[in-house]
Write a protein that holds these residues in place. Structure first.
Motif, mmCIF file in Angstrom:
data_model
loop_
_atom_site.group_PDB
_atom_site.id
_atom_site.type_symbol
_atom_site.label_atom_id
_atom_site.label_comp_id
_atom_site.label_asym_id
_atom_site.label_seq_id
_atom_site.Cartn_x
_atom_site.Cartn_y
_atom_site.Cartn_z
ATOM 1 N N TYR A 243 0.840 -1.188 0.000
ATOM 2 C CA TYR A 243 0.000 0.000 0.000
ATOM 3 C C TYR A 243 0.882 1.247 0.000
ATOM 4 C CZ TYR A 243 -3.870 3.084 1.161
ATOM 5 O OH TYR A 243 -4.828 4.076 1.128
ATOM 6 N N GLY A 244 0.607 2.147 -0.929
ATOM 7 C CA GLY A 244 1.402 3.350 -1.083
ATOM 8 C C GLY A 244 2.527 3.220 -2.081
ATOM 9 N N GLU A 245 2.802 1.996 -2.568
ATOM 10 C CA GLU A 245 3.923 1.786 -3.492
ATOM 11 C C GLU A 245 3.518 1.187 -4.827
ATOM 12 O OE1 GLU A 245 7.558 0.119 -1.996
ATOM 13 O OE2 GLU A 245 7.024 0.598 0.074
ATOM 14 N N GLY A 246 2.661 0.167 -4.830
ATOM 15 C CA GLY A 246 2.286 -0.434 -6.094
ATOM 16 C C GLY A 246 1.848 -1.873 -5.946
ATOM 17 N N THR A 247 1.473 -2.460 -7.080
ATOM 18 C CA THR A 247 0.928 -3.824 -7.115
ATOM 19 C C THR A 247 1.466 -4.546 -8.344
ATOM 20 O OG1 THR A 247 -1.107 -3.103 -6.036
ATOM 21 C CG2 THR A 247 -1.193 -5.197 -7.231
ATOM 22 N N THR A 248 1.735 -5.832 -8.189
ATOM 23 C CA THR A 248 2.072 -6.698 -9.315
ATOM 24 C C THR A 248 1.173 -7.925 -9.268
ATOM 25 O OG1 THR A 248 4.376 -5.975 -9.384
ATOM 26 C CG2 THR A 248 3.855 -8.075 -10.433
ATOM 27 N N VAL A 249 0.533 -8.217 -10.393
ATOM 28 C CA VAL A 249 -0.358 -9.372 -10.506
ATOM 29 C C VAL A 249 0.172 -10.285 -11.611
ATOM 30 C CG1 VAL A 249 -2.704 -10.170 -10.984
ATOM 31 C CG2 VAL A 249 -2.347 -8.003 -9.769
ATOM 32 N N LEU A 250 0.229 -11.569 -11.313
ATOM 33 C CA LEU A 250 0.649 -12.583 -12.289
ATOM 34 C C LEU A 250 -0.516 -13.513 -12.579
ATOM 35 C CD1 LEU A 250 2.696 -14.417 -13.879
ATOM 36 C CD2 LEU A 250 3.158 -15.534 -11.663
ATOM 37 N N ALA A 251 -0.830 -13.693 -13.865
ATOM 38 C CA ALA A 251 -1.777 -14.713 -14.311
ATOM 39 C C ALA A 251 -1.036 -15.619 -15.288
ATOM 40 C CB ALA A 251 -2.988 -14.074 -14.982
ATOM 41 N N ARG A 252 -1.142 -16.927 -15.075
ATOM 42 C CA ARG A 252 -0.356 -17.888 -15.881
ATOM 43 C C ARG A 252 -1.268 -18.972 -16.435
ATOM 44 N NH1 ARG A 252 4.151 -19.714 -12.459
ATOM 45 N NH2 ARG A 252 5.277 -17.997 -13.461
ATOM 46 N N TRP A 253 -0.985 -19.319 -17.689
ATOM 47 C CA TRP A 253 -1.677 -20.425 -18.340
ATOM 48 C C TRP A 253 -0.648 -21.438 -18.812
ATOM 49 C CZ3 TRP A 253 -3.043 -15.427 -18.403
ATOM 50 C CH2 TRP A 253 -4.370 -15.119 -18.033
ATOM 51 N N ARG A 254 -0.896 -22.718 -18.545
ATOM 52 C CA ARG A 254 0.019 -23.796 -18.875
ATOM 53 C C ARG A 254 -0.353 -24.448 -20.207
ATOM 54 N NH1 ARG A 254 4.738 -24.299 -15.733
ATOM 55 N NH2 ARG A 254 4.252 -23.734 -13.577
ATOM 56 N N ASN A 255 0.663 -24.843 -20.962
ATOM 57 C CA ASN A 255 0.481 -25.667 -22.148
ATOM 58 C C ASN A 255 0.978 -27.057 -21.798
ATOM 59 O OD1 ASN A 255 0.536 -26.997 -24.605
ATOM 60 N ND2 ASN A 255 1.156 -25.177 -25.758
ATOM 61 N N THR A 256 0.069 -27.954 -21.489
ATOM 62 C CA THR A 256 0.436 -29.281 -20.995
ATOM 63 C C THR A 256 1.007 -30.182 -22.083
ATOM 64 O OG1 THR A 256 -1.841 -30.052 -21.320
ATOM 65 C CG2 THR A 256 -1.258 -29.179 -19.149
ATOM 66 N N THR A 257 0.960 -29.736 -23.338
ATOM 67 C CA THR A 257 1.515 -30.549 -24.423
ATOM 68 C C THR A 257 3.004 -30.283 -24.628
ATOM 69 O OG1 THR A 257 1.022 -28.914 -26.162
ATOM 70 C CG2 THR A 257 -0.720 -30.485 -25.579
ATOM 71 N N ARG A 258 3.551 -29.306 -23.889
ATOM 72 C CA ARG A 258 4.958 -28.958 -24.044
ATOM 73 C C ARG A 258 5.685 -29.101 -22.715
ATOM 74 N NH1 ARG A 258 4.615 -23.452 -27.817
ATOM 75 N NH2 ARG A 258 3.446 -24.403 -29.554
ATOM 76 N N THR A 259 7.016 -29.235 -22.811
ATOM 77 C CA THR A 259 7.861 -29.441 -21.639
ATOM 78 C C THR A 259 8.677 -28.191 -21.368
ATOM 79 O OG1 THR A 259 8.018 -31.795 -22.154
ATOM 80 C CG2 THR A 259 9.644 -30.899 -20.614
ATOM 81 N N ALA A 260 8.841 -27.856 -20.092
ATOM 82 C CA ALA A 260 9.637 -26.695 -19.718
ATOM 83 C C ALA A 260 11.092 -26.889 -20.118
ATOM 84 C CB ALA A 260 9.545 -26.462 -18.215
ATOM 85 N N ALA A 261 11.780 -25.770 -20.348
ATOM 86 C CA ALA A 261 13.176 -25.808 -20.783
ATOM 87 C C ALA A 261 14.134 -25.887 -19.603
ATOM 88 C CB ALA A 261 13.498 -24.559 -21.615
ATOM 89 N N TRP A 262 13.589 -26.030 -18.390
ATOM 90 C CA TRP A 262 14.469 -26.070 -17.225
ATOM 91 C C TRP A 262 14.034 -27.186 -16.287
ATOM 92 C CZ3 TRP A 262 11.371 -21.799 -18.367
ATOM 93 C CH2 TRP A 262 10.257 -21.612 -17.560
#
Length: 335
Positions: free
Chosen positions: A115-134
């Motif tokens: 409060y008084g500084e700011g906000t960050t919101v994350l919304a994420r969608w997964r693609n279950t047909t692909r594999t992460a690179a890490w």
């Protein structure tokens, strides 16, 4: 990896943000039904920036197995976050799906606000047909912003996994625009081509391969999961900070110079090895983000998703006059 960002300060930017996220969702291979959810949630996030925030920024970050949409601003922040998640909650009397609706629409959701500084919101969608690179042993998030007037960001990042190590790199091509982006892509291609190579060898290969392109500053961190170590090597003025689970922190110093010119100067990159565990965080960012932030002052942010941390640092400390990129790695492996 690439991404896109849009300053959101007027109603016309809401439509632009929706279109940007919709294109990214389709390019990421998400089904049409999911792409519609992405567009709907992004419209609400952008509308919130216009109605409630100052310095609003909407960032769209695709990777191999997911799409992140990050909304960040510089105030006024949310005084009561749990209350703001309730359906029908509004401080202006307007209707929309709200933060609670965005949370239900996304596969994953995170919010950090002061409060008084700011906000960050994350919304994420997964693609279950692909594999992460890490590896699943680390969590990674990133946010970037092109220089004013540019549609292409000259900063970039890369991540790849092989032989029990995950290598993460950051590049800042000299100047900005398409030529700077080409220099960054050239440097980051070495990481994806040979992720198990030592960071100093990767930097040397980038240096030798830059050819007639613009030079770049680079930072390379390699996480060895079996040994619980991170090996770092960098050239130039990137900021790299290691935050340990006990709250202590350290700035990892790069060798002065520019990749593509360093060989002529005779300087060699100096590798650094440090312990790494599930409570650790590593933050890397280019000089488009001010280095005048303290990990101790951001300790509450590090309780959140790495992508949320990246968006918060970009939104709060971005200079907004140059390309900027923030990459955050956590040892929790939760993302």
């Amino acid at each position: 990896m690439t991404g896109a960002a849009l300053a959101v300060t007027s109603p016309v930017h809401v439509t632009q943000a929706r279109q940007l996220a919709g294109r990214a969702a389709r390019s990421a291979g998400l089904p049409d039904s999911v792409a519609e959810r992405v567009a709907l949630a992004t419209s609400e996030l952008a509308s919130n920036l216009v109605k409630y925030a100052t310095g609003g920024l909407l960032v769209v970050m695709p990777s191999e197995d997911r799409l992140d949409v990050i909304a960040t601003d510089r105030g006024p922040g949310i005084e009561h976050v749990p209350q703001s998640m309730r359906d029908g909650y509004s401080t202006t009397g307007t209707l929309g799906i709200g933060l609670g609706g965005i949370r239900r629409t996304a596969d994953e959701f995170d919010i950090f606000s002061r409060y008084g500084e700011g906000t960050t919101v994350l919304a994420r969608w997964r693609n279950t047909t692909r594999t992460a690179a890490w590896s699943s042993d680390v969590g990674i998030g990133a946010a970037l912003l092109p220089a004013p007037g540019e549609t292409t960001c000259g900063d970039s990042w890369a991540v790849a996994n092989a032989d029990g190590v995950t290598t993460v790199a950051l590049s800042d091509g000299l100047g900005h625009g398409p030529d700077a982006a080409a220099a960054s892509r050239s440097a980051m291609a070495h990481v994806t081509a040979d992720p198990a190579a030592p960071p100093s060898a990767l930097v040397s290969a980038m240096d030798a391969d830059m050819g007639p392109r613009r030079g770049a500053t680079v930072a390379v961190a390699q996480f060895n999961h079996a040994r619980s170590t991170v090996l770092f090597c960098g050239v130039g003025n990137s900021t790299v900070r290691l935050v340990r689970g006990d709250g202590s922190h350290e700035t990892l110093v790069s060798t002065p110079g520019i990749v593509g010119r360093r060989q002529r100067s005779g300087r060699r990159p100096l590798p650094l090895a440090r312990p790494w565990d599930h409570r650790s965080f590593l933050v890397m960012h280019t000089d488009g983000v001010s280095e005048r932030w303290s990990p101790a002052e951001q300790s509450d942010a590090f309780d959140h998703d790495p992508a949320t941390v990246a968006g918060w640092l970009l939104g709060k400390y971005g200079r907004h006059r140059d390309d900027a990129c923030v990459v955050v790695v956590s040892g929790s492996g939760s993302t």
